[in-house]
Design an enzyme around this catalytic site. Sequence first.
Site, mmCIF file in Angstrom:
data_model
loop_
_atom_site.group_PDB
_atom_site.id
_atom_site.type_symbol
_atom_site.label_atom_id
_atom_site.label_comp_id
_atom_site.label_asym_id
_atom_site.label_seq_id
_atom_site.Cartn_x
_atom_site.Cartn_y
_atom_site.Cartn_z
ATOM 1 C CB SER A 214 -0.972 -0.049 1.189
ATOM 2 O OG SER A 214 -2.052 0.829 1.008
ATOM 3 C CG ASP A 319 -6.618 -3.327 -4.010
ATOM 4 O OD1 ASP A 319 -7.411 -2.528 -3.490
ATOM 5 O OD2 ASP A 319 -5.422 -3.426 -3.685
ATOM 6 C CG HIS A 350 -5.428 -2.875 -0.069
ATOM 7 N ND1 HIS A 350 -4.768 -2.466 -1.200
ATOM 8 C CD2 HIS A 350 -4.909 -2.137 0.949
ATOM 9 C CE1 HIS A 350 -3.907 -1.517 -0.894
ATOM 10 N NE2 HIS A 350 -3.959 -1.316 0.411
#
Length: 643
Positions: A214, A319, A350
Amino acid sequence: MRTVHARVTILVSSAVLSLTTLAGPAVASPVPDGPGSGAPAAPSVPQHVDTRTKSTQPVYDYSEAIRESVYVDTTMDTDSDGKNDVVAVDIVRPSETALAGVKIPVIMDASPYYSCCGRGNESEKKSYDADGVIRKMPLFYDNYFVPRGYAMVGVDIVGTGRSTGCGDVGGRDEIQSVVDVIDWLNGRNTARTADGQPVKANWTSGAVGMIGKSYDGTLANGVAATGVRGLKTIVPISAISSWYDYTRSGGVPYSDDYMPWLAGYVGHDSPACDEVRGELGDNDDDDTGNYTSFWSERDYTKNASKVKASVFITHGLSDYNVQTNHFSQWWSALARNNVPRRLWLGLEDHVDPFEFRRDEWVDELHEWFDYWLQGLQNGVMKEPMVSVETAPDVWRDYRAWPAVNRPRSVPLAAGKLGAAGKGSVTVTDDPDLSEDEIVADPTEVIAGRQMFLSAPLTAPLRISGTPSVTLRLKSDSSTTPVTARLIEYGDAERYSGVRRTSESTCEGSSTDYDDSCYYTVEKLTTQSDHGIVSRGWIDAAHSKSLSKPTPLTPGQWTTVTVPLRAQDQVIPKGRIVGLAITLSDTEWTSPNDTGASIDIDLSASKLNIPISSGTLTAPTKLHPIDVEITTPTQRPNLHDPKN
């Protein structure tokens, strides 16, 4: 019940045992650190390298690793306090290599999350001893790689954790704060201990590999795009490649004031930083959706030509936090510049592959870092370039991605996908229309939606690449958002997420204060009669330029292309493919309804879909399709970094 399975056995030779009695956890440089300091000459082949298997082995004692915390200098004063910012860097490295004068490479995770939110599925944070020296580093990287002759470095980016200053969310300052650390590791910058003593990184070869999920992986992308010397490889996991595309789609914002909110969430609570965050809000152009110099600074794809590091990308095809356009546009930019690269695409959203493909992921990372950081010719670059999860826990390797570089044009007719139509159909904005209502009853007329359906597939259809929809339209407003959804209909067991189990595995060495054991997850599936293949949004006035929107002339025909999200999916024989066109989307984007109506010229409109196998044909007759919404659609919460 919590069970533990250790995948790694630590092998410590008698020679190493005799060395480890001389060293222990310490700050700065407690032991001789290189050939120039009187340490023994380094052997031609380091002890941790097995020349037979061409791999590093866990021969060093993790419990005796050197743990140190230093502060790297910068030339920035982002909090305007009259002092240059410093970047806090925590290091775990084997004591044996330091004593032997063996220089080792670095695995780095630079992050804003070490203090505020934690890392990984278990939200681990850094912890320190009474002297402020790193005691526990989050995640398994240090536990696994330090015994194998690597140093693990955790960087608090500027404005976060124990670093000073104020962060600018993916901007020049945050990226530079990590570059400054790489420069220090390569002897081009200075650093100090907590008590102000100068400290050099003369224990490292200077070869750095960055990894992270991320925001952390986003920083790796941004740093690689500077071309900094010493960065040999990056492993971005579910990472952003352009902050503009993270916060909006084609001029349509996903949420308002996201950049200042995120800066406040991860950064220091100080008036100076409030001022910096105010500038983020002033410059984000939420009200226009324009791509400006502010966003260009945070668009790493435009600097892909500077990337000198290899890149191993992993991303989830479900995602919708960091959407799939991020990996696809980064991958394409790297390909155009011949960057050595690897790609894993999972079904997940994610989620780190450490959670859903753990054993294979750890082994692959080991080979990847051994090749790029230790220089071991283990053949990893001869393996297939791409690995895609085609069904839960079923993976298939490919030589390239996408499978299709030029999408196939599929014509539209009234209610039908795959037939050339005549005339026009109308869509009038209905901001109250939910996604569940949009995909339900696809053969019925629903105000605010136009649905186009294929005939049942006569063979499996593989979509591999980035779809889009080209619409020749006429609006009664100067602009309107346009939303497209690609749907597949048919009863099936579909992937629906992951859930933590009560079992764990151990991926390396452990101590009483830093174990290497993490809970596993199981994949969930749900019986359903439809699945979303891809979504996409654009503000019609931004169709020709994201930087300089062109208002529509009411009543005049124009062409608008809606970009959908990248996908790699095989849709089985017998399924029906649907394309739904609506206008504003208050569920997945900020409320931006204009009350517009558009006419769509069917003869000049089409679905552009990257199909490598199978075909889409129009049905001779539309038969009713029953859709039962068993699990309501939920948009991921962007205001939750743990996502």
